[in-house]
Design a protein around this motif. Sequence first.
Motif, short mmCIF file in Angstrom:
data_model
loop_
_atom_site.label_atom_id
_atom_site.label_comp_id
_atom_site.label_asym_id
_atom_site.label_seq_id
_atom_site.Cartn_x
_atom_site.Cartn_y
_atom_site.Cartn_z
N VAL A 1 -7.27 -3.23 -0.04
CA VAL A 1 -6.47 -2.23 0.70
C VAL A 1 -6.36 -0.94 -0.11
CG1 VAL A 1 -4.14 -1.69 1.48
CG2 VAL A 1 -5.19 -3.84 2.13
N LEU A 2 -6.07 -1.07 -1.38
CA LEU A 2 -5.96 0.11 -2.24
C LEU A 2 -7.29 0.84 -2.34
CD1 LEU A 2 -4.14 1.76 -4.11
CD2 LEU A 2 -4.86 0.26 -5.96
N ALA A 3 -8.38 0.10 -2.56
CA ALA A 3 -9.69 0.73 -2.67
C ALA A 3 -10.11 1.38 -1.36
CB ALA A 3 -10.73 -0.31 -3.10
N GLY A 4 -9.83 0.71 -0.25
CA GLY A 4 -10.20 1.28 1.04
C GLY A 4 -9.44 2.55 1.35
N SER A 5 -8.17 2.59 1.00
CA SER A 5 -7.39 3.80 1.30
C SER A 5 -7.78 4.96 0.39
CB SER A 5 -5.89 3.51 1.18
OG SER A 5 -5.58 3.08 -0.12
N VAL A 6 -8.09 4.69 -0.87
CA VAL A 6 -8.50 5.76 -1.77
C VAL A 6 -9.90 6.25 -1.42
CG1 VAL A 6 -9.09 6.27 -4.18
CG2 VAL A 6 -6.99 5.06 -3.65
N LEU A 7 -10.80 5.32 -1.14
CA LEU A 7 -12.17 5.72 -0.81
C LEU A 7 -12.28 6.41 0.55
CD1 LEU A 7 -14.14 2.67 -2.21
CD2 LEU A 7 -14.02 4.97 -3.16
N TYR A 8 -11.35 6.14 1.44
CA TYR A 8 -11.36 6.82 2.74
C TYR A 8 -11.13 8.31 2.56
CZ TYR A 8 -10.37 7.93 7.59
OH TYR A 8 -10.41 8.47 8.84
N LEU B 1 -13.46 -2.07 4.10
CA LEU B 1 -12.73 -2.64 2.96
C LEU B 1 -11.24 -2.75 3.28
CD1 LEU B 1 -14.32 -0.73 -0.05
CD2 LEU B 1 -14.68 -3.10 0.58
N PHE B 2 -10.70 -1.70 3.85
CA PHE B 2 -9.29 -1.68 4.19
C PHE B 2 -8.96 -2.76 5.22
CE2 PHE B 2 -5.49 -0.27 6.35
CZ PHE B 2 -4.69 0.15 5.30
N ALA B 3 -9.81 -2.90 6.24
CA ALA B 3 -9.55 -3.89 7.29
C ALA B 3 -9.60 -5.31 6.75
CB ALA B 3 -10.56 -3.72 8.42
N VAL B 4 -10.56 -5.61 5.88
CA VAL B 4 -10.64 -6.96 5.30
C VAL B 4 -9.42 -7.22 4.44
CG1 VAL B 4 -11.95 -8.38 3.67
CG2 VAL B 4 -13.15 -7.09 5.44
N GLY B 5 -9.00 -6.23 3.66
CA GLY B 5 -7.81 -6.40 2.83
C GLY B 5 -6.54 -6.58 3.65
N ALA B 6 -6.42 -5.79 4.72
CA ALA B 6 -5.24 -5.91 5.58
C ALA B 6 -5.21 -7.26 6.28
CB ALA B 6 -5.23 -4.78 6.61
N ALA B 7 -6.36 -7.73 6.72
CA ALA B 7 -6.42 -9.04 7.37
C ALA B 7 -6.07 -10.16 6.37
CB ALA B 7 -7.80 -9.27 7.95
N GLY B 8 -6.55 -10.04 5.15
CA GLY B 8 -6.23 -11.05 4.14
C GLY B 8 -4.75 -11.10 3.81
N MET B 9 -4.14 -9.93 3.69
CA MET B 9 -2.70 -9.89 3.41
C MET B 9 -1.90 -10.44 4.58
SD MET B 9 -2.24 -6.34 1.34
CE MET B 9 -0.69 -6.71 0.55
N THR B 10 -2.32 -10.12 5.79
CA THR B 10 -1.60 -10.61 6.96
C THR B 10 -1.72 -12.12 7.08
OG1 THR B 10 -2.04 -8.51 8.06
CG2 THR B 10 -1.34 -10.32 9.45
N GLN C 1 -11.07 7.41 13.04
CA GLN C 1 -11.04 8.68 12.30
C GLN C 1 -9.79 9.49 12.61
OE1 GLN C 1 -13.48 9.65 10.07
NE2 GLN C 1 -14.40 7.65 10.36
N ARG C 2 -8.66 8.81 12.74
CA ARG C 2 -7.39 9.49 12.99
C ARG C 2 -6.52 9.35 11.75
NH1 ARG C 2 -5.51 8.87 19.02
NH2 ARG C 2 -3.85 10.01 18.02
N MET C 3 -5.67 10.31 11.52
CA MET C 3 -4.86 10.30 10.30
C MET C 3 -3.52 9.58 10.46
SD MET C 3 -6.65 11.53 7.94
CE MET C 3 -5.46 11.76 6.65
N GLU C 4 -3.28 8.96 11.59
CA GLU C 4 -2.05 8.19 11.76
C GLU C 4 -2.03 6.94 10.89
OE1 GLU C 4 -3.77 9.42 14.32
OE2 GLU C 4 -2.36 10.60 15.49
N TRP C 5 -3.18 6.57 10.33
CA TRP C 5 -3.22 5.40 9.47
C TRP C 5 -2.33 5.57 8.25
CZ3 TRP C 5 -4.89 5.30 4.40
CH2 TRP C 5 -5.58 6.43 3.94
N VAL C 6 -2.14 6.81 7.82
CA VAL C 6 -1.30 7.08 6.65
C VAL C 6 0.15 6.71 6.96
CG1 VAL C 6 -0.51 8.86 5.07
CG2 VAL C 6 -2.86 8.89 5.88
N ALA C 7 0.62 7.05 8.14
CA ALA C 7 2.01 6.72 8.52
C ALA C 7 2.19 5.22 8.64
CB ALA C 7 2.36 7.41 9.83
N CYS C 8 1.22 4.53 9.24
CA CYS C 8 1.32 3.07 9.37
C CYS C 8 1.30 2.39 8.00
CB CYS C 8 0.18 2.53 10.23
SG CYS C 8 0.33 2.94 11.96
#
Length: 108
Positions: free
Chosen positions: A17-24, A34-43, A82-89
């Motif tokens: 999740v951290l790598a996906g958000s920084v690399l995005y 990367l972010f989606a796999v990390g988010a799914a794993g945490m969930t 490709q929307r920036m609302e991911w930052v708020a979520c």
Amino acid sequence: MNQQTKSIVFAVSGILVLAGSVLYLSRWTCAPYLFAVGAAGMTVCYMTASSKASNLRLRRLNRLNVLAGIAMIIASVFMYKQRMEWVACLLIASLVQIYTSFVNSGEQ
């Protein structure tokens, strides 16, 4: 899933999740994956956590963690589009996780 496997999956998911958000932010094309796999794993780790606690507060904190995981999955959907609302979520999910970690450490 035993506790050791769950903690390894959670740690690797957090790194993803951290790598996906920084690399995005650097416009790397594989970052949403990367972010989606990390988010799914945490969930998955949050959903498989034991909710059989007798304490009502611990069960509530477990449900809040599940909601934070779902917020991260929604953030990954926004990343794909490709929307920036991911930052708020992601911010909402992070704040909920910080809250539950502090309250949970005092409860146990």
